[in-house]
Design a protein around this motif. Structure first.
Motif, PDB file in Angstrom:
ATOM      1  N   TYR A  84      52.546  -4.323   8.126  1.00 17.36           N
ATOM      2  CA  TYR A  84      53.666  -3.664   7.464  1.00 17.36           C
ATOM      3  C   TYR A  84      53.572  -3.834   5.945  1.00 17.36           C
ATOM      4  N   THR A  85      53.229  -5.032   5.504  1.00 22.51           N
ATOM      5  CA  THR A  85      53.142  -5.297   4.070  1.00 22.51           C
ATOM      6  C   THR A  85      52.097  -4.400   3.418  1.00 22.51           C
ATOM      7  N   THR A 136      52.936  -1.333   0.783  1.00 18.59           N
ATOM      8  CA  THR A 136      52.341  -1.359  -0.550  1.00 18.59           C
ATOM      9  C   THR A 136      51.546  -0.085  -0.810  1.00 18.59           C
ATOM     10  N   SER A 178      58.179  -0.904   9.636  1.00 20.15           N
ATOM     11  CA  SER A 178      59.347  -1.705   9.258  1.00 20.15           C
ATOM     12  C   SER A 178      60.339  -1.795  10.409  1.00 20.15           C
ATOM     13  N   ILE A 198      52.724  -9.120  10.702  1.00 23.75           N
ATOM     14  CA  ILE A 198      53.596  -8.635   9.636  1.00 23.75           C
ATOM     15  C   ILE A 198      52.798  -8.120   8.441  1.00 23.75           C
ATOM     16  N   HIS A 199      51.549  -8.596   8.310  1.00 21.15           N
ATOM     17  CA  HIS A 199      50.747  -8.133   7.178  1.00 21.15           C
ATOM     18  C   HIS A 199      50.418  -6.640   7.285  1.00 21.15           C
TER      19      HIS A 199
END
Length: 111
Positions: free
Chosen positions: A78-79, A83, A64, A75-76
Motif C-alpha cells: 500500500y505504501t 507513493t 488502502s 502494508i508496504h
C-alpha cells in the motif's frame, strides 16, 4: 506483486529517421513509424498517461481499503502504491501547470 511505476508515464522513443513509403500520399504519412506502426499523436499519449495515473490511484485506493479492513498482509504494498500515485499526480499537475503557462504566454503575444 508487480507495481506500475513512474516509467509507465515515460514517452516512447521515436526512430531518428521517419520511414515513409515512396508512393504513400495519405495524410500523416510523414509521421515517424514506431515498432508497432505509426506513432500515436500527443492526444493519444496524454489520454494513456491520464488513464495510467487514474489506475495508480485506484490501486492505491483498493489497497488502502484492504489495509483498513485487515485483509492486506504486506502494508508496504500500500505504501508503495500510494507513493507512486502521489508522484504521478504531482507530475500530472506540473505538466498541466506548464501547459496552462505556455497557453497564457501564447495568448499574450501580439499579432
Amino acid at each position: 506483486m508487480s507495481s506500475m511505476g513512474i516509467e509507465a508515464l515515460s514517452f516512447p522513443q521515436l526512430p531518428s529517421t521517419p520511414t515513409v513509403g515512396a508512393t504513400d500520399t495519405t495524410l500523416g504519412a510523414d509521421r515517424p513509424q514506431g515498432p508497432d506502426g505509426p506513432s500515436g499523436d500527443f492526444g493519444d499519449l496524454l489520454v494513456k498517461s491520464l488513464d495510467s495515473v487514474e489506475s495508480m490511484g485506484d490501486k492505491a485506493s483498493d489497497l488502502s481499503v484492504q489495509a483498513a479492513t485487515g485483509d492486506l498482509n504486506a502494508i508496504h504494498d500500500y505504501t508503495i502504491a500510494a507513493t507512486e500515485a502521489q508522484v504521478a499526480t504531482q507530475l500530472t499537475v506540473a505538466v498541466r501547470n506548464k501547459a496552462v503557462e505556455a497557453f497564457t504566454e501564447i495568448m499574450r503575444m501580439s499579432v
